[in-house]
Enzyme design. Sequence first.
Site: not given
Length: 471
Positions: A148, A234, A363-364
């Site tokens: 959020e 990453s 996913h993100s």
Amino acid sequence: MANLISKSTKFNHFLLNTRVRFFSPFTTSSGNGGGGFFKPTGSFSGESAAIFRPERYQSGKAGEQLDTIDYEEVENQVMDFPGGKVPITSQMKFISESSEKRLPCYRVLDDDGYPLPGTIFEGVSKELAIKMYCSMVTLQTMDTIFYEAQRQGRLSFYLTTAGEEAINIASAAALSLDDFVLPQYREVGVILWRGYPLEQVANQLFGNKFDYGKGRQMPCHHGSNELNYLTVSSPIATQIPQAVGVAYSLKMEKKEACAVTYFGDGSTSEGDFHAALNFAAVLDAPVVFICRNNGWAISTPINQQFRSDGIASKGQAYGIRSIRVDGNDALATYSAIRAARKMAIKEQRPILVEAMTYRVAHHSTSDDSTKYRPVEEIEHWKTEKSPISKFRKYIQRNGWWNDENESKLRGDIRKQVLEAIQAAEKVEKPSLTDLFTDVYDKMPLNLQDQEKSVKDAVRRFPKEYPSDVPI
């Protein structure tokens, strides 16, 4: 499929009774091929190994089926090939591309939190069970609030573990702090279990001066030398072969520890995955590979990732003992990882664990999963297959938890997370100088020139740069 074998008689007793069965990487010496599953036909006694009988299945692929491999060997004829003698056959038969039956998935609890009939597993104490449950709720609550916060523009990026909380916490509980963890990016629960505070999670996400990485990593890329948790990278799958190297160093130093690496099903399409498995098998490296098979590699479903039966079946091709486990079952995951860790260390061998779960969230924060999968599917897994709900039912039936405990826990965790966010937001960013440090003992001239150039640009155009980054 084979009962797993250990040189320790006491450990053998535990493994056999828990029914945590690992897919054997080897066929019998009779020359039968095809990569079947195995059942022990002999008993375990001391250091003697079991005798295996292969069960052969026809290919499950549509269309014309290949005959099940059942070679008639030419008597007394073998090929004396490097690596072992190979039986000779006069028949031209190809190994089937897949088996008719899929590898079974080890499970302890049903959807209502009851142990399955006849299941035997690694028991957990009341204290451990409650700690595992509280940690899963912490992970869930933290994910909701940080997600959020990103949507409010307070964070640049975030990844949740929604639907995969049991894999995070149960696997972490089964490990030792001496084990080295090489994560992907959806294992923040593992480092939390090891003692990483919520405040540090927030510091990393906001990239402030208290962030261990000094703001140089993108959010959700945690790491801690103290906790033997290597910083997230990453690029996909790079940590998998690195874990084998860590494991081999532990082997050389004769440490009572192993390396553990996590990755998703999509990572198995990378060359690093295959190189790592072969590397680990050849070197007998004490590493546990944990694949979170959550059904989706961002927007790519697993049926477009591979034709094989998931991930565990790949272990046999590389000579690695493997198991498939219900990743939404905390007790099954805990039992399987504990067994895998013991084997990896005691027998100095790699183990592959495929944890079947479902990525309930996007996913993100850069993804909208409703664009490529039905909302009904997501809701089904979110409500009917929740690992947190299942484990709560289990501890409540044991009399270890109640609604009052639940309400207090969720209220306390929410307060802690909000306080961590508010504190981290107020901390200034790392100095611009930190962009150029921690690589060389003495900064070379080219980096000195770059640092001067950047600082000059900030002074000339101050409105173009963040005002909260000290020069």
